[in-house]
Scaffold this motif. Structure first.
Motif, PDB file in Angstrom:
ATOM      1  N   CYS A   1     -14.533  49.034  96.970  1.00  0.00           N
ATOM      2  CA  CYS A   1     -14.372  48.226  95.764  1.00  0.00           C
ATOM      3  C   CYS A   1     -14.347  46.750  96.166  1.00  0.00           C
ATOM      4  O   CYS A   1     -13.739  46.388  97.179  1.00  0.00           O
ATOM      5  N   ASP A   2     -15.014  45.911  95.379  1.00  0.00           N
ATOM      6  CA  ASP A   2     -15.026  44.479  95.649  1.00  0.00           C
ATOM      7  C   ASP A   2     -13.821  43.759  95.061  1.00  0.00           C
ATOM      8  O   ASP A   2     -13.659  42.558  95.257  1.00  0.00           O
ATOM      9  N   ARG A   3     -12.976  44.473  94.334  1.00  0.00           N
ATOM     10  CA  ARG A   3     -11.833  43.866  93.668  1.00  0.00           C
ATOM     11  C   ARG A   3     -10.488  44.261  94.262  1.00  0.00           C
ATOM     12  O   ARG A   3      -9.509  43.569  94.086  1.00  0.00           O
ATOM     13  N   CYS A   4     -10.422  45.411  94.912  1.00  0.00           N
ATOM     14  CA  CYS A   4      -9.155  45.918  95.452  1.00  0.00           C
ATOM     15  C   CYS A   4      -9.447  46.608  96.786  1.00  0.00           C
ATOM     16  O   CYS A   4     -10.601  46.773  97.157  1.00  0.00           O
ATOM     17  N   PRO A   5      -8.434  47.042  97.518  1.00  0.00           N
ATOM     18  CA  PRO A   5      -8.674  47.667  98.816  1.00  0.00           C
ATOM     19  C   PRO A   5      -9.105  49.135  98.751  1.00  0.00           C
ATOM     20  O   PRO A   5      -9.331  49.751  99.781  1.00  0.00           O
ATOM     21  N   ARG A   6      -9.264  49.696  97.553  1.00  0.00           N
ATOM     22  CA  ARG A   6      -9.602  51.118  97.450  1.00  0.00           C
ATOM     23  C   ARG A   6     -11.021  51.398  97.930  1.00  0.00           C
ATOM     24  O   ARG A   6     -11.917  50.581  97.786  1.00  0.00           O
TER      25      ARG A   6
ATOM     26  N   GLU B   1     -21.384  42.976  92.610  1.00  0.00           N
ATOM     27  CA  GLU B   1     -19.959  43.238  92.784  1.00  0.00           C
ATOM     28  C   GLU B   1     -19.641  44.574  92.123  1.00  0.00           C
ATOM     29  O   GLU B   1     -19.851  44.729  90.927  1.00  0.00           O
ATOM     30  N   TRP B   2     -19.129  45.524  92.914  1.00  0.00           N
ATOM     31  CA  TRP B   2     -18.806  46.833  92.361  1.00  0.00           C
ATOM     32  C   TRP B   2     -17.309  46.938  92.165  1.00  0.00           C
ATOM     33  O   TRP B   2     -16.520  46.636  93.057  1.00  0.00           O
TER      34      TRP B   2
ATOM     35  N   CYS C   1     -14.252  49.581  91.265  1.00  0.00           N
ATOM     36  CA  CYS C   1     -13.961  51.009  91.300  1.00  0.00           C
ATOM     37  C   CYS C   1     -13.463  51.481  89.934  1.00  0.00           C
ATOM     38  O   CYS C   1     -13.091  50.667  89.085  1.00  0.00           O
ATOM     39  N   PRO C   2     -13.428  52.794  89.721  1.00  0.00           N
ATOM     40  CA  PRO C   2     -12.943  53.324  88.440  1.00  0.00           C
ATOM     41  C   PRO C   2     -11.513  52.899  88.122  1.00  0.00           C
ATOM     42  O   PRO C   2     -11.173  52.711  86.956  1.00  0.00           O
ATOM     43  N   VAL C   3     -10.686  52.719  89.146  1.00  0.00           N
ATOM     44  CA  VAL C   3      -9.294  52.318  88.908  1.00  0.00           C
ATOM     45  C   VAL C   3      -9.242  50.889  88.376  1.00  0.00           C
ATOM     46  O   VAL C   3      -8.513  50.594  87.431  1.00  0.00           O
ATOM     47  N   CYS C   4     -10.057  50.002  88.961  1.00  0.00           N
ATOM     48  CA  CYS C   4     -10.093  48.618  88.473  1.00  0.00           C
ATOM     49  C   CYS C   4     -10.649  48.547  87.049  1.00  0.00           C
ATOM     50  O   CYS C   4     -10.221  47.723  86.256  1.00  0.00           O
ATOM     51  N   LEU C   5     -11.598  49.406  86.741  1.00  0.00           N
ATOM     52  CA  LEU C   5     -12.215  49.381  85.413  1.00  0.00           C
ATOM     53  C   LEU C   5     -11.370  50.061  84.343  1.00  0.00           C
ATOM     54  O   LEU C   5     -11.314  49.601  83.202  1.00  0.00           O
TER      55      LEU C   5
ATOM     56  N   VAL D   1      -4.451  40.196  90.892  1.00  0.00           N
ATOM     57  CA  VAL D   1      -4.207  38.945  91.609  1.00  0.00           C
ATOM     58  C   VAL D   1      -2.820  38.969  92.244  1.00  0.00           C
ATOM     59  O   VAL D   1      -2.649  38.647  93.418  1.00  0.00           O
ATOM     60  N   VAL D   2      -1.831  39.392  91.465  1.00  0.00           N
ATOM     61  CA  VAL D   2      -0.463  39.480  91.971  1.00  0.00           C
ATOM     62  C   VAL D   2      -0.365  40.515  93.092  1.00  0.00           C
ATOM     63  O   VAL D   2       0.255  40.271  94.133  1.00  0.00           O
ATOM     64  N   THR D   3      -1.011  41.662  92.900  1.00  0.00           N
ATOM     65  CA  THR D   3      -0.978  42.724  93.911  1.00  0.00           C
ATOM     66  C   THR D   3      -1.634  42.268  95.203  1.00  0.00           C
ATOM     67  O   THR D   3      -1.119  42.519  96.295  1.00  0.00           O
ATOM     68  N   LYS D   4      -2.754  41.576  95.094  1.00  0.00           N
ATOM     69  CA  LYS D   4      -3.451  41.085  96.292  1.00  0.00           C
ATOM     70  C   LYS D   4      -2.593  40.067  97.021  1.00  0.00           C
ATOM     71  O   LYS D   4      -2.471  40.105  98.247  1.00  0.00           O
ATOM     72  N   ARG D   5      -1.965  39.155  96.286  1.00  0.00           N
ATOM     73  CA  ARG D   5      -1.092  38.144  96.897  1.00  0.00           C
ATOM     74  C   ARG D   5       0.071  38.818  97.629  1.00  0.00           C
ATOM     75  O   ARG D   5       0.395  38.471  98.757  1.00  0.00           O
ATOM     76  N   ARG D   6       0.668  39.816  96.976  1.00  0.00           N
ATOM     77  CA  ARG D   6       1.782  40.539  97.588  1.00  0.00           C
ATOM     78  C   ARG D   6       1.323  41.290  98.842  1.00  0.00           C
ATOM     79  O   ARG D   6       2.007  41.309  99.862  1.00  0.00           O
ATOM     80  N   SER D   7       0.153  41.882  98.768  1.00  0.00           N
ATOM     81  CA  SER D   7      -0.392  42.618  99.910  1.00  0.00           C
ATOM     82  C   SER D   7      -0.634  41.694 101.099  1.00  0.00           C
ATOM     83  O   SER D   7      -0.305  42.035 102.239  1.00  0.00           O
ATOM     84  N   LEU D   8      -1.201  40.525 100.845  1.00  0.00           N
ATOM     85  CA  LEU D   8      -1.441  39.563 101.928  1.00  0.00           C
ATOM     86  C   LEU D   8      -0.127  39.079 102.525  1.00  0.00           C
ATOM     87  O   LEU D   8      -0.013  38.917 103.742  1.00  0.00           O
ATOM     88  N   GLN D   9       0.873  38.868 101.681  1.00  0.00           N
ATOM     89  CA  GLN D   9       2.182  38.449 102.173  1.00  0.00           C
ATOM     90  C   GLN D   9       2.799  39.541 103.046  1.00  0.00           C
ATOM     91  O   GLN D   9       3.336  39.259 104.117  1.00  0.00           O
ATOM     92  N   GLN D  10       2.716  40.787 102.599  1.00  0.00           N
ATOM     93  CA  GLN D  10       3.260  41.894 103.389  1.00  0.00           C
ATOM     94  C   GLN D  10       2.526  42.025 104.719  1.00  0.00           C
ATOM     95  O   GLN D  10       3.136  42.324 105.746  1.00  0.00           O
ATOM     96  N   CYS D  11       1.225  41.779 104.706  1.00  0.00           N
ATOM     97  CA  CYS D  11       0.430  41.847 105.929  1.00  0.00           C
ATOM     98  C   CYS D  11       0.881  40.757 106.907  1.00  0.00           C
ATOM     99  O   CYS D  11       1.064  41.024 108.099  1.00  0.00           O
TER     100      CYS D  11
END
Length: 144
Positions: free
Chosen positions: A20-25, A46-47, A49-53, A77-87
């Motif tokens: 997916c181009d929008r999330c890590p799935r 840009e693809w 995934c079904p979850v993003c859609l 956006v919030v989830t990605k920011r949190r994921s990068l912070q956790q990383c």
């Protein structure tokens, strides 16, 4: 999406995955073929995934959208920011762990890598190191 999973979200197995181009799935095409139009897929830049859609329930056979698109975008956006912070925090803890046990890991790392870890650690704000076998409690956004 930056870093993507190396396993299918549906069957939890590795292999040739559609990212997916929008999330890590990531997904096997065969696992989500009812959601993927191969002609559309070949032509899209840009693809999503079904979850993003459609929301996570789509994988359970429910096709209703749980959030409006604007709220879904904000959620990602919030989830990605949190994921990068956790990383970043995980890398920091890893480097703290390695710097505290430099004598044990120096046989397995190059001197330049070890020096880099030690230099970075001296410059960073220290987080409490995680011990091997320690229990970790997840803390939510509200400190809970």
């Amino acid at each position: 999406a930056g870093m993507s999973n190396d396993f299918c979200e549906v069957c939890q197995k590795p292999g040739r995955l559609l990212l997916c181009d929008r999330c890590p799935r990531a997904f096997h095409v065969r696992c989500i073929e009812r959601f993927v139009d191969s002609e559309t897929l070949a032509g899209c830049s840009e693809w999503r995934c079904p979850v993003c859609l459609h929301g996570y329930d789509v994988l359970r056979g429910q096709t209703r959208v749980r959030l409006p698109p604007e709220q879904m975008e904000e959620h990602w956006v919030v989830t990605k920011r949190r994921s990068l912070q956790q990383c970043r925090e995980a890398h920091n803890r890893r480097d703290i762990f390695l710097s505290l046990r430099a004598d044990l890991v120096e046989a397995f790392t190059s001197r330049s890598v070890l020096n880099k870890i030690l230099r970075q650690q001296a410059a960073r704000r220290s987080l409490p190191p995680l011990e091997i076998g320690s229990r970790v409690q997840a803390v939510g956004a509200h400190g809970g």
